[in-house]
Design a protein around this motif. Structure first.
Motif, PDB file in Angstrom:
ATOM      1  N   ALA A  18      34.119  30.829  29.836  1.00  0.00           N
ATOM      2  CA  ALA A  18      32.775  31.283  29.043  1.00  0.00           C
ATOM      3  C   ALA A  18      31.854  30.462  29.258  1.00  0.00           C
ATOM      4  N   THR A  19      30.290  31.208  30.212  1.00  0.00           N
ATOM      5  CA  THR A  19      29.309  31.061  30.615  1.00  0.00           C
ATOM      6  C   THR A  19      28.358  30.057  30.030  1.00  0.00           C
ATOM      7  N   TRP A  20      29.211  29.775  28.826  1.00  0.00           N
ATOM      8  CA  TRP A  20      28.066  29.229  27.555  1.00  0.00           C
ATOM      9  C   TRP A  20      28.972  28.007  26.807  1.00  0.00           C
ATOM     10  N   VAL A  21      28.039  27.062  26.339  1.00  0.00           N
ATOM     11  CA  VAL A  21      28.898  26.577  24.939  1.00  0.00           C
ATOM     12  C   VAL A  21      28.260  26.071  24.041  1.00  0.00           C
ATOM     13  N   GLU A  22      28.591  25.995  22.404  1.00  0.00           N
ATOM     14  CA  GLU A  22      27.426  25.823  21.923  1.00  0.00           C
ATOM     15  C   GLU A  22      27.238  24.291  21.673  1.00  0.00           C
ATOM     16  N   ALA A  23      26.583  23.678  20.981  1.00  0.00           N
ATOM     17  CA  ALA A  23      26.896  22.346  20.932  1.00  0.00           C
ATOM     18  C   ALA A  23      25.665  21.681  19.884  1.00  0.00           C
ATOM     19  N   ASP A  55      19.631  17.476  13.996  1.00  0.00           N
ATOM     20  CA  ASP A  55      20.469  18.331  15.338  1.00  0.00           C
ATOM     21  C   ASP A  55      20.311  19.587  14.628  1.00  0.00           C
ATOM     22  N   PHE A  56      20.585  20.426  15.573  1.00  0.00           N
ATOM     23  CA  PHE A  56      20.635  21.733  16.019  1.00  0.00           C
ATOM     24  C   PHE A  56      21.159  22.162  16.759  1.00  0.00           C
ATOM     25  N   VAL A  57      22.245  23.722  16.339  1.00  0.00           N
ATOM     26  CA  VAL A  57      23.186  23.829  17.756  1.00  0.00           C
ATOM     27  C   VAL A  57      22.300  24.933  18.624  1.00  0.00           C
ATOM     28  N   VAL A  58      22.750  24.201  19.658  1.00  0.00           N
ATOM     29  CA  VAL A  58      21.836  25.487  21.023  1.00  0.00           C
ATOM     30  C   VAL A  58      23.427  25.783  21.387  1.00  0.00           C
ATOM     31  N   LYS A  59      22.532  27.447  22.202  1.00  0.00           N
ATOM     32  CA  LYS A  59      23.676  27.411  23.530  1.00  0.00           C
ATOM     33  C   LYS A  59      23.278  27.110  25.048  1.00  0.00           C
ATOM     34  N   ILE A  60      24.846  26.284  25.029  1.00  0.00           N
ATOM     35  CA  ILE A  60      23.631  25.954  27.008  1.00  0.00           C
ATOM     36  C   ILE A  60      24.772  26.318  27.677  1.00  0.00           C
ATOM     37  N   HIS A  61      24.080  27.131  28.615  1.00  0.00           N
ATOM     38  CA  HIS A  61      24.383  28.180  30.024  1.00  0.00           C
ATOM     39  C   HIS A  61      24.803  27.592  31.014  1.00  0.00           C
ATOM     40  N   PRO A 184      34.644  13.329  38.773  1.00  0.00           N
ATOM     41  CA  PRO A 184      33.681  14.436  37.822  1.00  0.00           C
ATOM     42  C   PRO A 184      33.365  14.240  36.766  1.00  0.00           C
ATOM     43  N   ILE A 185      31.629  14.856  36.167  1.00  0.00           N
ATOM     44  CA  ILE A 185      31.930  14.377  34.440  1.00  0.00           C
ATOM     45  C   ILE A 185      32.819  14.947  34.005  1.00  0.00           C
ATOM     46  N   GLU A 186      33.321  13.882  32.929  1.00  0.00           N
ATOM     47  CA  GLU A 186      33.891  14.823  31.091  1.00  0.00           C
ATOM     48  C   GLU A 186      33.296  14.529  30.076  1.00  0.00           C
ATOM     49  N   MET A 187      32.359  13.970  30.417  1.00  0.00           N
ATOM     50  CA  MET A 187      31.302  13.212  28.836  1.00  0.00           C
ATOM     51  C   MET A 187      30.385  13.481  28.528  1.00  0.00           C
ATOM     52  N   SER A 188      29.636  13.234  27.643  1.00  0.00           N
ATOM     53  CA  SER A 188      28.136  13.770  27.414  1.00  0.00           C
ATOM     54  C   SER A 188      27.256  13.502  28.622  1.00  0.00           C
ATOM     55  N   PRO A 189      27.519  15.695  29.139  1.00  0.00           N
ATOM     56  CA  PRO A 189      26.118  16.244  30.387  1.00  0.00           C
ATOM     57  C   PRO A 189      25.428  16.226  29.484  1.00  0.00           C
ATOM     58  N   LEU A 190      24.022  16.236  30.890  1.00  0.00           N
ATOM     59  CA  LEU A 190      22.406  16.297  30.481  1.00  0.00           C
ATOM     60  C   LEU A 190      22.478  17.973  30.392  1.00  0.00           C
ATOM     61  N   GLY A 191      21.496  18.564  29.683  1.00  0.00           N
ATOM     62  CA  GLY A 191      21.059  19.632  29.390  1.00  0.00           C
ATOM     63  C   GLY A 191      19.918  19.892  29.648  1.00  0.00           C
ATOM     64  N   PHE A 192      19.169  20.815  30.075  1.00  0.00           N
ATOM     65  CA  PHE A 192      17.990  20.731  30.580  1.00  0.00           C
ATOM     66  C   PHE A 192      17.461  22.683  29.224  1.00  0.00           C
ATOM     67  N   VAL A 193      16.437  22.037  29.267  1.00  0.00           N
ATOM     68  CA  VAL A 193      15.275  23.503  29.164  1.00  0.00           C
ATOM     69  C   VAL A 193      14.622  23.824  29.751  1.00  0.00           C
ATOM     70  N   ASP A 194      14.770  25.166  29.704  1.00  0.00           N
ATOM     71  CA  ASP A 194      14.002  26.075  31.038  1.00  0.00           C
ATOM     72  C   ASP A 194      12.512  26.217  30.343  1.00  0.00           C
ATOM     73  N   ALA A 260      20.954  14.567  26.849  1.00  0.00           N
ATOM     74  CA  ALA A 260      22.532  14.432  26.893  1.00  0.00           C
ATOM     75  C   ALA A 260      23.170  15.439  25.640  1.00  0.00           C
ATOM     76  N   PHE A 261      24.418  15.682  25.857  1.00  0.00           N
ATOM     77  CA  PHE A 261      25.200  16.466  24.477  1.00  0.00           C
ATOM     78  C   PHE A 261      26.299  16.481  24.712  1.00  0.00           C
ATOM     79  N   ASP A 262      26.934  16.922  23.335  1.00  0.00           N
ATOM     80  CA  ASP A 262      28.889  16.555  23.624  1.00  0.00           C
ATOM     81  C   ASP A 262      29.280  18.238  23.784  1.00  0.00           C
ATOM     82  N   ASP A 263      30.005  18.044  25.344  1.00  0.00           N
ATOM     83  CA  ASP A 263      30.299  19.217  25.473  1.00  0.00           C
ATOM     84  C   ASP A 263      31.910  19.474  25.154  1.00  0.00           C
ATOM     85  N   PRO A 264      31.916  20.544  24.177  1.00  0.00           N
ATOM     86  CA  PRO A 264      32.921  21.039  23.555  1.00  0.00           C
ATOM     87  C   PRO A 264      34.481  20.695  24.352  1.00  0.00           C
ATOM     88  N   THR A 265      33.885  21.471  25.286  1.00  0.00           N
ATOM     89  CA  THR A 265      34.805  21.748  26.002  1.00  0.00           C
ATOM     90  C   THR A 265      35.779  20.410  26.928  1.00  0.00           C
TER      91      THR A 265
END
Length: 285
Positions: A18-23, A55-61, A184-194, A260-265
């Protein structure tokens, strides 16, 4: 004739990753309540926020496959390789003497700035942050500076004459964010809006109240058109540059949004995230 793949199980094509996750990420749903954040001194408690957050669920690529195409002047964030000579990111003196110099050199290299002033840094951890005097990952969609607070911070940091001279030319504020763990980071990575998907109405002024001063940041107002990205499994020799302010109004990215967000993977027993962000102004001749 036997199937070639059946004859050689090792050659079986794996299903695409998967090239994206939902969180879920926390936005302002609207401006029915003026957003204000009260920040206590580090280690004394959690920030208290006012505002209509949801909270809003977004697709994070996953942006790794096209990281080389990203630009600070378009997306407002880039991933770079950046070796560090740091031994201990929890050593305040070492961070200020060694790491600040590394960040200064990195920003000059990536932006062409003539002068860089690193003025602040924050260590964050998802593991016992309060008792260790550290801060936790920020879980709201935000940007660190506003149209007003960017120039004001320059005036706070530089002598008056130099500040006014610098404010008459282009300047920008960048955050440099990195993993400080050796794994490597496994928890709470940082997400960015283009940044190219951010509309002006998506940036809401939020008062940031400290014991000794009040500043401003932008909180993100939900917009379904936002394009989210992240860099999974970041290592200690990588850094993300985030543009949080640019004085130039020529169509390039001036602000950004991140959280930051909770990565479901993430694995069930994920290592607690440990990170540092250094903040710096870049001045251009």
């Amino acid at each position: 004739m036997p199937d070639a793949q059946a004859a050689n199980p090792a050659s079986h094509v794996r299903p695409p990753v998967a090239t994206w996750v939902e969180a879920p990420v926390q936005y302002l749903a609207d401006l029915s309540i003026k957003p204000v954040t009260y920040n206590p001194p580090p280690g004394t408690g959690l920030a208290r926020r006012e505002g209509n957050y949801r909270d809003f669920v977004v697709k994070i690529h996953d942006a790794r496959p096209f990281a080389h195409e990203l630009s600070l002047d378009r997306q407002a964030f880039v991933l770079v390789k950046h070796e560090t000579a740091m031994r201990d990111f929890l050593d305040e003196d070492e961070v200020r003497t060694r790491y600040h110099a590394e960040v200064e050199a990195l920003i000059k290299r990536e932006t062409g700035a003539s002068k860089v002033v690193v003025f602040d840094h924050t260590v964050r951890t998802a593991d016992r942050a309060l008792e260790r005097g550290l801060r936790t990952p920020v879980r709201s969609v935000h940007n660190d500076y506003t149209e007003k607070s960017g120039p004001q911070r320059v005036r706070d940091l530089l002598p008056a004459d130099e500040a006014e001279a610098r404010l008459n030319k282009r300047f920008a504020e960048y955050n440099v964010w990195r993993n400080i763990d050796h794994a490597p980071i496994e928890m709470s990575p940082l997400g960015f809006v283009d940044s190219e998907s951010i509309a002006p109405r998506d940036l809401a002024i939020c008062d940031l109240v400290y014991v000794d001063r009040t500043g401003e940041i932008y909180q993100g107002v939900y917009n379904a058109d936002h394009r989210w990205h992240y860099f999974p499994a970041m290592t200690r020799d990588e850094a993300i540059l985030i543009k949080c302010y640019d004085s130039l109004k020529d169509g390039r990215a001036r602000f950004s949004l991140h959280s930051a967000f909770d990565d479901p993977t993430s694995p069930a027993n994920a290592r607690p995230r440990q990170s540092i962000e250094a903040r710096a102004f870049a001045f251009f001749d």
